[in-house]
Design an enzyme around this catalytic site. Structure first.
Site, short mmCIF file in Angstrom:
data_model
loop_
_atom_site.label_atom_id
_atom_site.label_comp_id
_atom_site.label_asym_id
_atom_site.label_seq_id
_atom_site.Cartn_x
_atom_site.Cartn_y
_atom_site.Cartn_z
N GLU A 7 69.23 -25.74 35.55
CA GLU A 7 68.02 -25.11 34.99
C GLU A 7 67.91 -23.64 35.37
OE1 GLU A 7 64.82 -27.77 36.20
OE2 GLU A 7 65.12 -28.94 34.39
N ARG A 23 72.64 -35.46 27.49
CA ARG A 23 72.20 -35.05 28.84
C ARG A 23 72.26 -36.20 29.84
NH1 ARG A 23 66.27 -32.45 30.19
NH2 ARG A 23 66.10 -33.20 32.32
N ASP A 66 64.84 -37.46 33.47
CA ASP A 66 63.95 -36.69 34.35
C ASP A 66 62.59 -37.35 34.54
OD1 ASP A 66 62.99 -34.71 35.91
OD2 ASP A 66 62.79 -33.19 34.34
N GLU A 86 54.33 -35.79 37.27
CA GLU A 86 54.64 -34.80 36.24
C GLU A 86 54.60 -35.37 34.82
OE1 GLU A 86 58.41 -32.91 36.81
OE2 GLU A 86 58.32 -31.83 34.92
C1 GCV Z 1 61.53 -27.97 40.37
C2 GCV Z 1 62.03 -30.97 36.09
C3 GCV Z 1 60.75 -30.24 36.34
C4 GCV Z 1 60.98 -28.92 37.05
C5 GCV Z 1 61.75 -29.21 38.34
C6 GCV Z 1 63.07 -29.90 37.95
C7 GCV Z 1 63.85 -30.32 39.17
O1 GCV Z 1 62.77 -30.31 35.11
O2 GCV Z 1 60.08 -30.05 35.15
O3 GCV Z 1 59.75 -28.35 37.33
O4 GCV Z 1 62.00 -28.03 39.05
O5 GCV Z 1 62.76 -31.08 37.26
O6 GCV Z 1 63.73 -31.46 39.55
O7 GCV Z 1 64.57 -29.50 39.72
#
Ligand code: GCV
Length: 823
Positions: free
Chosen positions: A291, A341, A370, A398
């Site tokens: 990311e 993915r 995720d 989340e």
């Molecule tokens: C801290 C997801 C979340 C991100 C997070 C990422 C991760 O994509 O939306 O906010 O980043 O996971 O676990 O690294």
């Protein structure tokens, strides 16, 4: 004999019911409690254990136990096994692992005493908390109990930024950082460590895995050391997320190549520097090549080379390196049907199995995407035979309602932990693989992304604390049941009255299936807006972009074909027995079938329903269930404190309204996409509903909502003539009677619009849209419901909503629904 002075103040301050005490809520209990606490030895954790026992006994009985350092009758004895053996020669103690403890009743001068012992001070502290838990669960004299942790790594990660914001935090600001500094008052950090210790958590990473390199700067480290100090009495070791480019960004080198000797030396010197300041530093967490974070790929190096660089620097000091397995390409080409993915974690790490240092572990998310409301277990978990791993669970909600929705995750976690991956055709449940038991790995365990914040009750929703508690309890003992944990948490948090325990734990147990029921069905993921807040519905945000959460929907069918035969081949990453089951549509479980297969909407599930009818039915049933949550909670009126009763009620009422937003968005979208009507005639038909755009509008303008499924009819009305108010009204067409009136409006995070609902000349309700929902747009994140029950209506009564905009909040309205009242 000394007495524990100062505790009266401490306990009485804690009385206000803000949720701050969480499950460590020591209220009067009937029973006899030891009159003295005997402390053998002086480890800081044993001192903390003694203070905790004092605090608890004072709360239970109103009496302060005394303190002595020799064995006596009617006492509670705290000490390491070494000290206990010295004080009680001849005593036989069971084998205990580090952090494990024994609670035993011993006879002193004809009167029972309680012995709490462990090989180390931290274990004595855990034993003290276990004794307190036993007491709060009913039995004052503890049953003989030797308990060892399932695994050595039992950490939480906090995604706190140095400026005080928390990524994916839903309960205020950081308790560690503000304004790019460590907060001056770390009392709350200490209180947090106490909570963590009470459920056996022994490590806390305090900064975001998307790490600011500054956290490792020499001028910053002494500040971080203060947090470690606050944690220390509670046996919680501090760890830090590192930025892989640190040697360059803060170290002044022109490279961060893991094989460059200057880089190697830099990390070694950095580790040495940290351990001088924080001798019990737990280690680093590293998110690399993920990311947008830089990583070893910059220099063509492997994840193992990156991990080992930091692991070797930590090794002389006993620290560990945790490397995140969450590595994937977020610019994947969605047009290529073979891209997936879900394959990424396995593809990245399985080939490196065996190349990681012994003091490192790969931190694997439970599913391959995720933290969705449901995913299959990540195949990487079964593929690391010669590499340590830790299972990463997300406590912060989340994708599961962001602590505005009740969603008890222990039930979902249990399904993961108990899932048998059948590695080498044998029994290999995830809990054993993650703990390192299956392949006899030196390290293993569980890490929970907690994101507790400055809100008094830590996680925003009082009931969300059940997730933090459950994470700790499961990381200690993954064999515990979600229900047993819910019950013990409830009795400690709210009281052991049977009505309280059954109501609260019943709600907890029903909450995840309900949340899943009104969000993403059949393994499609949560179906939230993945491009923005990850909160409300946003189905197609998953499609046609590089993030790879594709659901591959069209008018004929839906789901990712992940089979080996015709799809992405993801299923082939599982051990043979599991792969066979998922490869076959017939054998795939309904709840994951669209994760594994692309199927027509008319496909018949094992349940006997078609996919499309399942979507309609499950969404109507779950939204209905969510309407009952506040009604069920009402049974606690007068049984629990009014503050938490009201705070939870507010969230459950909000959730009931938002569940309808979800239901309607998903059902409307599936109806339009498939063209297949709901056999029960509900989807697309909304009895009693008047769209705002069909009302008489005074000043309000009609707006398209994006995505269209997030508003009824795809449209809303917005008042754009501030500071003047606007109004929307219509004449009620039903028969005379009592009705519930629901106003669906938008509460954007850009001002505090006000609304007034009236019938004729009578104002029924006025409210301010001042919540902090994660958007400034009119969509499913901001769509909110206000309901007034039992309103007497006559035919042709004029129902009117007046909206007063404020700042960027245009007092927008979606619809009004009038339904016969059963209140
Ligand atoms: C801290 C997801 C979340 C991100 C997070 C990422 C991760 O994509 O939306 O906010 O980043 O996971 O676990 O690294």
């Amino acid at each position: 004999m000394k007495f524990a002075a100062g505790l009266i103040v401490l306990v009485s301050i804690a009385r206000a019911e803000t949720g701050q005490e969480a499950w460590l809520r020591y209220r009067p209990l009937r029973g006899h409690f030891p009159s003295v606490v005997v402390k053998l030895g002086n480890a800081p954790e044993i001192d903390a254990a003694q203070r905790e026992i004092w605090r608890a006994i004072f709360g239970f009985s109103g009496k302060l136990p005394g303190e002595i350092d020799t064995l006596a009758s009617d006492s509670l004895v705290l000490g390491t096994t070494g000290e206990v053996k010295r004080a009680l020669p001849g005593i036989v103690l069971p084998e205990l692992r580090a952090d494990g403890f024994l609670l035993r009743q011993i006879d002193r001068e004809g009167r029972p005493s309680v012995l709490i012992t462990s090989p180390n001070g931290r274990g004595v502290l855990y034993g003290a908390f276990a004794w307190i838990r036993n007491v709060m669960d009913g039995g004052v004299v503890p049953p003989v109990e030797a308990s060892n942790p399932a695994a050595p790594i039992r950490w939480v990660n906090q995604w706190d930024n140095l400026d005080g914001a928390i990524e994916r935090g839903y309960a205020g600001r950081s308790i560690f950082f503000e304004n790019n500094n460590v907060v001056a008052d770390l009392t709350r950090a200490g209180e947090y460590a106490r909570l963590l210790a009470s459920v056996g958590i022994n490590g806390c990473t305090v900064n975001n895995v998307n790490a600011n390199p500054r956290v490792l700067a020499s001028e910053f480290l002494p500040r971080v050391a203060r947090i470690a100090e606050a944690f220390r009495p509670w046996g919680v070791r501090l760890s830090l997320s590192a930025d892989f480019a640190s040697p360059k960004t803060i170290g002044g080198l022109d490279t961060f190549d893991p094989l460059d000797t200057r880089v190697i030396d830099w990390w070694q010197a950095k580790a040495d520097e940290i351990y001088k300041l924080i001798p019990d530093f737990a280690g680093f967490v590293l998110k690399a090549d993920s990311e947008g974070r830089v990583g070893p790929s910059t220099y063509g190096r492997t994840h193992a080379q990156a991990a080992n660089l930091l692991a070797h620097a930590l090794k002389p000091h006993g620290g560990i390196l945790i490397y995140r397995g969450f590595v994937y390409d977020h610019h994947a080409d969605w047009r290529n049907l073979k891209n997936d993915r879900a394959r990424a974690a396995y593809d990245n790490f399985q080939p490196l199995d065996g190349q990681f240092a012994e003091n490192s572990a790969i931190q694997v998310k439970p599913g391959p995407i995720d933290f969705q409301a449901r995913e299959p277990v990540s195949p990487l978990i079964g593929a690391l035979k010669n590499t340590n791993q830790t299972l990463e669970l997300q406590i912060t909600q989340e994708y599961t309602g962001q602590q505005r929705h009740l969603c008890y995750l222990a039930l979902m976690w249990k399904q993961v932990l108990d899932f048998d991956l059948r590695v080498d055709n044998g029994r290999t449940p995830v809990k054993d693989l993650a703990a390192g038991r299956t392949f006899r790995r030196p390290l293993g365990g569980m890490v929970g992304v907690a994101n507790a914040g400055s809100d008094a009750n830590w996680l925003g929703h009082d009931l969300a604390m059940a997730n933090l508690y459950a994470f700790g309890r499961l990381s200690w003992d993954p064999d515990l049941s979600a229900e047993a944990i819910a019950e013990e948490w409830t009795s400690q948090t709210f009281g052991s009255d049977k009505r309280i325990v059954s109501t609260v734990s019943g709600l907890l147990m029903d909450s995840w299936p309900t949340y899943e029921g009104y969000t993403g069905p059949l393994g499609l993921g949560t179906l939230t807006d993945i491009l923005h807040g990850h909160y409300g519905p946003g189905i197609e945000s998953a499609e046609r972009n590089g993030w790879g959460q594709w659901i591959r929907a069209d008018h004929e069918g839906i789901g990712m074909d992940r089979t080996v035969a015709t799809g992405t081949g993801y299923i082939g990453q599982y051990p043979a027995e599991v792969a066979r089951r998922y490869e076959s549509v017939k054998e795939s479980p309904d709840e994951l079938v669209l994760f594994m297969h692309h199927l027509p909407y008319t496909h018949l599930l094992h349940s006997g329903k078609t996919i499309i009818q399942h979507v309609y039915d499950s969404h109507y049933a779950a939204a209905e269930e969510a309407q009952r949550f506040p009604i069920r909670w009402r049974a606690l009126d007068g049984l629990i404190d009014p503050e938490r009763f009201a705070a939870v009620m507010k969230r459950l009422e909000y959730q009931a309204g938002h569940a309808i937003v979800w239901r309607d968005a998903i059902c409307s979208w599936f109806l339009r996409e498939s063209g297949i009507p709901d056999a029960q005639g509900r989807a697309g038909h909304f009895p009693g509903r008047t769209e705002a755009e069909a009302m008489d509008l005074d000043g309000y303008a009609i707006k398209d909502v994006t995505p269209w499924e997030d508003a009824s009819g795809g449209k809303a009305v917005a008042c754009e003539r501030a500071p003047k108010s606007c109004a929307a009204s219509f004449a009620f067409q039903g028969a005379a009677g009592r009705y519930d009136i629901a106003v669906q409006y938008f509460d954007v995070n850009a001002g505090d619009a006000r609304f007034k609902l009236s019938v004729g000349q009578q104002v029924l309700q006025a409210w301010t849209a001042n919540d902090h929902l994660p958007t400034t747009a009119l969509n499913g994140d901001s769509s909110t419901r206000q309901t007034v029950l039992g309103v007497k209506l006559q035919p042709n009564d004029v129902i009117r909503i007046e909206g007063s905009p404020d700042g960027g909040d245009s007092a927008a309205i979606d619809y009004v629904e009038v339904k016969e009242s059963h209140d």
